[in-house]
Each structure stands twice: as C-alpha cells, then as structure tokens.
Enzyme design. Sequence first.
Site, short mmCIF file in Angstrom:
data_model
loop_
_atom_site.label_atom_id
_atom_site.label_comp_id
_atom_site.label_asym_id
_atom_site.label_seq_id
_atom_site.Cartn_x
_atom_site.Cartn_y
_atom_site.Cartn_z
N HIS A 68 0.82 -1.22 0.00
CA HIS A 68 0.00 0.00 0.00
C HIS A 68 0.85 1.26 0.00
CE1 HIS A 68 -4.23 -1.49 0.64
NE2 HIS A 68 -3.52 -2.60 0.66
N SER A 78 5.21 7.32 2.74
CA SER A 78 4.22 8.40 2.91
C SER A 78 2.97 7.91 3.63
CB SER A 78 3.84 9.00 1.55
OG SER A 78 3.44 8.00 0.64
N GLU A 87 -2.83 9.64 3.43
CA GLU A 87 -3.05 8.36 2.75
C GLU A 87 -3.73 7.32 3.62
OE1 GLU A 87 0.44 6.61 0.96
OE2 GLU A 87 1.15 8.58 0.35
N PRO A 160 -5.42 -0.37 -5.83
CA PRO A 160 -6.20 -1.56 -6.22
C PRO A 160 -7.20 -1.90 -5.12
CG PRO A 160 -3.87 -1.90 -6.64
CD PRO A 160 -3.96 -0.63 -5.86
N ASP A 235 -5.47 -17.59 3.46
CA ASP A 235 -4.99 -18.93 3.16
C ASP A 235 -5.37 -19.84 4.32
OD1 ASP A 235 -3.62 -21.22 2.68
OD2 ASP A 235 -1.63 -20.32 2.64
N SER A 238 -2.62 -22.77 5.42
CA SER A 238 -1.35 -22.46 6.09
C SER A 238 -1.25 -20.96 6.31
CB SER A 238 -0.17 -22.96 5.26
OG SER A 238 -0.26 -22.48 3.93
#
Length: 318
Positions: A68, A78, A87, A160, A235, A238
């Site tokens: 990120h 930042s 941010e 994203p 996951d 694991s």
Amino acid sequence: MIIQAAAAAPLFLLLLLLLFVAACNAQLRVGFYSETCPSAEETVRAAVKEAMHEDMSSAARLLRLSFHDCFVQGCDASILLEAEGGEAEAPGNAGVGGFEVIGAAKKRVESLCPGVVSCADIVMLAARDAVALSDGPDYELPTGRRDGRISSLALASHLPEVNDPIRVLKAKFHAKGLSEKDLVLLTAACFLTSKRLYNFSGRGDPDPTISPRFLPRLKSFCPLNSDFVRRIPLDWASEFEFDDHILRNVVTGFAVLASDAQLTEDRKTRQVLESYVGGGHATSSFGADFAEAMVKMGRIGVKTGSQGEIRKICGKVN
C-alpha cells in the site's frame, strides 16, 4: 519536418523521464548502509521477529503495508505520515497495519545511527523479513530510498481495490510498471466485503465463483451485518506460513477475496496461476518469483539522492 519535430518532442520527454527513473533506481543498491549503519538490517529483522513472536499475523500486515505504501507516490513511507487527510485515511487503506512495528524498528535504528536509515527502507526491509521469518525466500533487497514529505488522501484514490474488475486491476498494475505475473504474485488484501457473500449481483446472492463447499464456512465467519473489517485468513491451509496455498485456493474456488477470484477470469493471469499450481505440474518457482516481484515493486517511484528526507520519526516530517 514540423510534424516530425512535434511528434519527436513527446518521445524525447518520455526518454528523459525513463532516464530519470533509471538514474533514481541506479542509486538503490544491496548493502547501501554497510558503512554508514552496518547493523541496520539486522536491527530491523530483530524488531520484526519480536513482533511476530507476539502475533504471527504481524507478518501479513507488514507485507500488506509495503504494497500500500509503494502504490501511492512510490515506496517513500508516505503512508506512515500522521496527517489529517493523509493516505492512511483512504478507503483502500482500511485496516492496513504494522505501523507500530516500523516505529519500533526505526527507534532502535535511530539510537544506533541517527538520521541515516529511511523509514521507506525500513518498510521494505520489514516486509522482506516478514516473508523470510515465515519460511519464505530470504532475498537481497536494494536499499537507499528516502522518505517523502507529502501524504495525500486524494493521491491514494487509485489503489487496487478488492472489488475491482480484473481489467481495472491489470491497468493499475501496468501503470506502476508491473505485469500480470506481478499482479498474481503481489495481490493481497486482508478483508472480505459482505457484498461477495450476500449481495453479489444485487439480488441477495453470493458470488458464484465461491466453492459451494467453502461458502458456509465463510458465512459462519462473517455473518450478515457483522463487522466488515473483521480479519480473516486468506490462506486457510497455512495461514502463518509462506507458500503457494493461496494460489491453489484461487484456482479451486476457495479464494476469500473477489479480486483474487477474478485472477482466473483473465487468460494471462490464469496462465500465471497455472504455472505455479496447474495440475501438480508447476513450471515456475513461486518463492523465487515472489522475491523478484517484491524487489521490482520496491523500485516504484523511489526517492534517492537529495530527494525527500530521512525522517527522525516515521509518522512526522522533519
């Protein structure tokens, strides 16, 4: 001649930009602090190891933090700046953690080598160490980044997102110089949106790509109207180990996130997935390729030389 000159001008500017980026990246090198702060990397790893001893999920948080940070203004720490309208307040950064681990590592490094090691490098080193301490690849990481002075909510608007269509995810990665392969290797987030479980198409239905065997388990973990930021493992096989199980989950319909599930819908990203887990005949090394992708991501928009600064405290500009 005039038309040719006009056409050549943008090309010339593009070449200048590429040369500038290459020059910045050239100033990153493995062992950047070998003379100015020889124990810097060892000190950061010790802080990460302690954090993971207390909470193994720290590893995933540190890895996500690096992603990120690099996707907004480059890898310049930042995201760590404590600023109103910064941010960290962006919706896409909801739940991003690991700040306290970076702060602890920075404090230790500052006591040894004041004003030498950047927070930006500590973020990337901590992510590398989190992977290595989870039985993942222990790769060499070029350092020499400097810290940014600006943290802007507006600049974080193109991160994203878990609900992005695959074409949008690809475009966002391409804009950062990353490929479909990098998309598969680096795509990671930590939260499940209720829309995928309870109202995928607006008719009260779940995402049809979720395995019918997996759906009840997800719903039991995230009941309707529950806390939308509840952390769940990506996951299930694991959770605290570095391996390719998350990719196997995606291929078999056990992906937790919508963005992960969509990796099977695009021909190129599916080919990458299958190169790791396709029918037990993997043709690529997941660990080695992941390390390469992390190093590549770590070069996005870096500040070097006289750019930026070396913060004394990661949450504040000097």
